[in-house]
Design a protein around this motif. Structure first.
Motif, PDB file in Angstrom:
ATOM      1  N   GLU A  65     -40.414 -20.556   0.024  1.00 32.77           N
ATOM      2  CA  GLU A  65     -41.516 -20.116  -0.821  1.00 32.77           C
ATOM      3  C   GLU A  65     -42.673 -19.710   0.066  1.00 32.77           C
ATOM      4  O   GLU A  65     -43.076 -20.452   0.939  1.00 32.77           O
ATOM      5  CB  GLU A  65     -41.959 -21.248  -1.753  1.00 32.77           C
ATOM      6  CG  GLU A  65     -40.897 -21.680  -2.738  1.00 32.77           C
ATOM      7  CD  GLU A  65     -41.370 -22.838  -3.607  1.00 32.77           C
ATOM      8  OE1 GLU A  65     -42.584 -23.139  -3.599  1.00 32.77           O
ATOM      9  OE2 GLU A  65     -40.526 -23.447  -4.257  1.00 32.77           O
ATOM     10  N   LYS A  66     -43.182 -18.514  -0.181  1.00 31.28           N
ATOM     11  CA  LYS A  66     -44.334 -18.028   0.565  1.00 31.28           C
ATOM     12  C   LYS A  66     -45.341 -17.457  -0.431  1.00 31.28           C
ATOM     13  O   LYS A  66     -44.974 -16.938  -1.480  1.00 31.28           O
ATOM     14  CB  LYS A  66     -43.937 -16.926   1.564  1.00 31.28           C
ATOM     15  CG  LYS A  66     -43.079 -17.393   2.694  1.00 31.28           C
ATOM     16  CD  LYS A  66     -43.879 -18.265   3.637  1.00 31.28           C
ATOM     17  CE  LYS A  66     -43.001 -18.758   4.773  1.00 31.28           C
ATOM     18  NZ  LYS A  66     -43.651 -19.681   5.617  1.00 31.28           N
ATOM     19  N   SER A  67     -46.586 -17.543  -0.087  1.00 32.65           N
ATOM     20  CA  SER A  67     -47.644 -16.978  -0.917  1.00 32.65           C
ATOM     21  C   SER A  67     -48.281 -15.833  -0.140  1.00 32.65           C
ATOM     22  O   SER A  67     -48.759 -16.019   0.978  1.00 32.65           O
ATOM     23  CB  SER A  67     -48.689 -18.064  -1.224  1.00 32.65           C
ATOM     24  OG  SER A  67     -49.733 -17.506  -1.965  1.00 32.65           O
ATOM     25  N   ILE A  68     -48.235 -14.630  -0.748  1.00 32.78           N
ATOM     26  CA  ILE A  68     -48.782 -13.446  -0.102  1.00 32.78           C
ATOM     27  C   ILE A  68     -49.822 -12.843  -1.043  1.00 32.78           C
ATOM     28  O   ILE A  68     -49.547 -12.583  -2.210  1.00 32.78           O
ATOM     29  CB  ILE A  68     -47.671 -12.411   0.197  1.00 32.78           C
ATOM     30  CG1 ILE A  68     -46.649 -13.045   1.146  1.00 32.78           C
ATOM     31  CG2 ILE A  68     -48.254 -11.148   0.783  1.00 32.78           C
ATOM     32  CD1 ILE A  68     -45.433 -12.211   1.393  1.00 32.78           C
ATOM     33  N   GLY A  69     -50.998 -12.660  -0.529  1.00 30.00           N
ATOM     34  CA  GLY A  69     -52.074 -12.106  -1.353  1.00 30.00           C
ATOM     35  C   GLY A  69     -52.171 -10.589  -1.218  1.00 30.00           C
ATOM     36  O   GLY A  69     -51.928 -10.033  -0.154  1.00 30.00           O
ATOM     37  N   ILE A  70     -52.496  -9.939  -2.332  1.00 28.04           N
ATOM     38  CA  ILE A  70     -52.758  -8.490  -2.311  1.00 28.04           C
ATOM     39  C   ILE A  70     -54.080  -8.248  -3.028  1.00 28.04           C
ATOM     40  O   ILE A  70     -54.570  -9.110  -3.770  1.00 28.04           O
ATOM     41  CB  ILE A  70     -51.610  -7.684  -2.972  1.00 28.04           C
ATOM     42  CG1 ILE A  70     -51.449  -8.064  -4.451  1.00 28.04           C
ATOM     43  CG2 ILE A  70     -50.316  -7.882  -2.221  1.00 28.04           C
ATOM     44  CD1 ILE A  70     -50.481  -7.166  -5.199  1.00 28.04           C
ATOM     45  N   GLY A  71     -54.625  -7.083  -2.816  1.00 28.20           N
ATOM     46  CA  GLY A  71     -55.908  -6.763  -3.442  1.00 28.20           C
ATOM     47  C   GLY A  71     -55.759  -6.544  -4.945  1.00 28.20           C
ATOM     48  O   GLY A  71     -54.680  -6.234  -5.452  1.00 28.20           O
ATOM     49  N   TYR A  72     -56.876  -6.714  -5.687  1.00 28.37           N
ATOM     50  CA  TYR A  72     -56.834  -6.548  -7.145  1.00 28.37           C
ATOM     51  C   TYR A  72     -56.475  -5.120  -7.552  1.00 28.37           C
ATOM     52  O   TYR A  72     -55.846  -4.897  -8.567  1.00 28.37           O
ATOM     53  CB  TYR A  72     -58.185  -6.937  -7.763  1.00 28.37           C
ATOM     54  CG  TYR A  72     -58.413  -8.434  -7.757  1.00 28.37           C
ATOM     55  CD1 TYR A  72     -57.684  -9.272  -8.574  1.00 28.37           C
ATOM     56  CD2 TYR A  72     -59.376  -9.003  -6.930  1.00 28.37           C
ATOM     57  CE1 TYR A  72     -57.889 -10.639  -8.560  1.00 28.37           C
ATOM     58  CE2 TYR A  72     -59.591 -10.370  -6.903  1.00 28.37           C
ATOM     59  CZ  TYR A  72     -58.847 -11.178  -7.727  1.00 28.37           C
ATOM     60  OH  TYR A  72     -59.048 -12.521  -7.721  1.00 28.37           O
ATOM     61  N   GLY A  73     -56.836  -4.168  -6.746  1.00 30.78           N
ATOM     62  CA  GLY A  73     -56.566  -2.781  -7.097  1.00 30.78           C
ATOM     63  C   GLY A  73     -55.192  -2.304  -6.655  1.00 30.78           C
ATOM     64  O   GLY A  73     -54.780  -1.189  -6.974  1.00 30.78           O
ATOM     65  N   ASP A  74     -54.434  -3.157  -5.904  1.00 33.30           N
ATOM     66  CA  ASP A  74     -53.118  -2.744  -5.408  1.00 33.30           C
ATOM     67  C   ASP A  74     -52.044  -2.922  -6.478  1.00 33.30           C
ATOM     68  O   ASP A  74     -52.196  -3.706  -7.430  1.00 33.30           O
ATOM     69  CB  ASP A  74     -52.746  -3.549  -4.169  1.00 33.30           C
ATOM     70  CG  ASP A  74     -53.662  -3.266  -2.994  1.00 33.30           C
ATOM     71  OD1 ASP A  74     -54.181  -2.141  -2.904  1.00 33.30           O
ATOM     72  OD2 ASP A  74     -53.853  -4.182  -2.163  1.00 33.30           O
ATOM     73  N   ASP A  75     -50.950  -2.188  -6.313  1.00 32.05           N
ATOM     74  CA  ASP A  75     -49.835  -2.230  -7.256  1.00 32.05           C
ATOM     75  C   ASP A  75     -48.920  -3.408  -6.911  1.00 32.05           C
ATOM     76  O   ASP A  75     -48.307  -3.427  -5.847  1.00 32.05           O
ATOM     77  CB  ASP A  75     -49.061  -0.905  -7.176  1.00 32.05           C
ATOM     78  CG  ASP A  75     -47.918  -0.840  -8.189  1.00 32.05           C
ATOM     79  OD1 ASP A  75     -47.877  -1.691  -9.101  1.00 32.05           O
ATOM     80  OD2 ASP A  75     -47.071   0.059  -8.043  1.00 32.05           O
ATOM     81  N   PRO A  76     -48.780  -4.435  -7.792  1.00 27.91           N
ATOM     82  CA  PRO A  76     -47.955  -5.605  -7.500  1.00 27.91           C
ATOM     83  C   PRO A  76     -46.475  -5.243  -7.329  1.00 27.91           C
ATOM     84  O   PRO A  76     -45.780  -5.832  -6.511  1.00 27.91           O
ATOM     85  CB  PRO A  76     -48.143  -6.535  -8.693  1.00 27.91           C
ATOM     86  CG  PRO A  76     -49.231  -5.981  -9.513  1.00 27.91           C
ATOM     87  CD  PRO A  76     -49.495  -4.590  -9.075  1.00 27.91           C
ATOM     88  N   GLN A  77     -45.988  -4.265  -8.091  1.00 32.74           N
ATOM     89  CA  GLN A  77     -44.581  -3.879  -7.977  1.00 32.74           C
ATOM     90  C   GLN A  77     -44.293  -3.267  -6.607  1.00 32.74           C
ATOM     91  O   GLN A  77     -43.264  -3.522  -6.004  1.00 32.74           O
ATOM     92  CB  GLN A  77     -44.196  -2.905  -9.097  1.00 32.74           C
ATOM     93  CG  GLN A  77     -42.714  -2.583  -9.129  1.00 32.74           C
ATOM     94  CD  GLN A  77     -41.836  -3.840  -9.321  1.00 32.74           C
ATOM     95  OE1 GLN A  77     -42.163  -4.712 -10.113  1.00 32.74           O
ATOM     96  NE2 GLN A  77     -40.768  -3.924  -8.569  1.00 32.74           N
TER      97      GLN A  77
ATOM     98  N   ALA B 124     -45.919  -3.945  -3.850  1.00 35.75           N
ATOM     99  CA  ALA B 124     -45.955  -5.055  -2.894  1.00 35.75           C
ATOM    100  C   ALA B 124     -44.662  -5.842  -2.915  1.00 35.75           C
ATOM    101  O   ALA B 124     -44.127  -6.216  -1.867  1.00 35.75           O
ATOM    102  CB  ALA B 124     -47.155  -5.963  -3.198  1.00 35.75           C
ATOM    103  N   ALA B 125     -44.115  -6.078  -4.133  1.00 40.98           N
ATOM    104  CA  ALA B 125     -42.850  -6.797  -4.253  1.00 40.98           C
ATOM    105  C   ALA B 125     -41.711  -6.000  -3.611  1.00 40.98           C
ATOM    106  O   ALA B 125     -40.836  -6.579  -2.957  1.00 40.98           O
ATOM    107  CB  ALA B 125     -42.538  -7.096  -5.713  1.00 40.98           C
ATOM    108  N   ASN B 126     -41.729  -4.671  -3.787  1.00 39.00           N
ATOM    109  CA  ASN B 126     -40.673  -3.842  -3.174  1.00 39.00           C
ATOM    110  C   ASN B 126     -40.784  -3.874  -1.659  1.00 39.00           C
ATOM    111  O   ASN B 126     -39.767  -3.878  -0.969  1.00 39.00           O
ATOM    112  CB  ASN B 126     -40.780  -2.396  -3.689  1.00 39.00           C
ATOM    113  CG  ASN B 126     -40.383  -2.280  -5.155  1.00 39.00           C
ATOM    114  OD1 ASN B 126     -39.703  -3.163  -5.685  1.00 39.00           O
ATOM    115  ND2 ASN B 126     -40.821  -1.213  -5.799  1.00 39.00           N
TER     116      ASN B 126
END
Length: 188
Positions: A170-182, A184-186
């Protein structure tokens, strides 16, 4: 001086030689018996930790017996030594109470088998693959190759996560609020 040395050599030489021969044969016999038990355990597919534990008990038992026999050949009376060792062990047991609790806990871990060598476990915030379970401690190896030695008294009675041979990372990776979560997951 030469006559006295020759007299002692003739009088005690065979006793010393006999004691050394008994000691040498006993060490070889102890190692052979322990190795034979390990091979037997591997052939019968016993647990490797329990096999090594019993093999060490066999080795130490034979060595104690052989040392006592060789001391007797050297002319040392064994009875007072046994009495003194018993008194020393009784007194020292109070001084080494904490390390002895590791050994008792290690015996509990070996007999109850909450995990085996090769299992991936997490305990007290540490995670790794079990490399070896000894009486005083359990050795884990992390993904980075680091060895973690945990005293067995810290293992017994704790919440233990055992994922056997598989491990979920399990890892926690942060992204910006304006970034696309999908996206980032890809990328991940």
């Amino acid at each position: 001086l030469w006559d006295t040395a020759a007299e002692y050599l003739v009088k005690y030489g065979f006793q010393v030689l006999g004691g050394l021969i008994i000691l040498f044969i006993g060490i070889k016999l102890a190692n052979w018996a322990a190795g034979l038990f390990v091979k037997f355990g591997e052939k019968k597919k016993f647990d490797i930790t329990l096999t090594k534990f019993v093999a060490n008990i066999i080795r130490v038992s034979i060595l104690i017996f052989v040392v006592l026999m060789s001391l007797e050949k050297f002319g040392v009376t064994i009875n007072p030594l046994i009495a003194a060792a018993s008194a020393a062990i009784f007194g020292a047991s109070f001084a080494i109470q904490a390390p002895l609790s590791n050994y008792a806990a290690g015996l509990s871990v070996i007999l109850t088998r909450p995990f085996h060598v090769g299992d991936t476990i997490k305990i007290k915030g540490f995670a790794g693959i079990v490399e070896e379970v000894k009486l005083p401690n359990t050795v884990l190896v992390t993904e980075d190759g680091e060895k973690i030695t945990i005293p067995n008294k810290e293992v017994v009675g704790e919440v233990l996560f055992n994922s056997a041979h598989n491990s979920v990372v399990e890892k926690s990776i942060g992204i910006g609020y304006g970034d696309d979560p999908q996206k980032a997951a890809n990328v991940i």
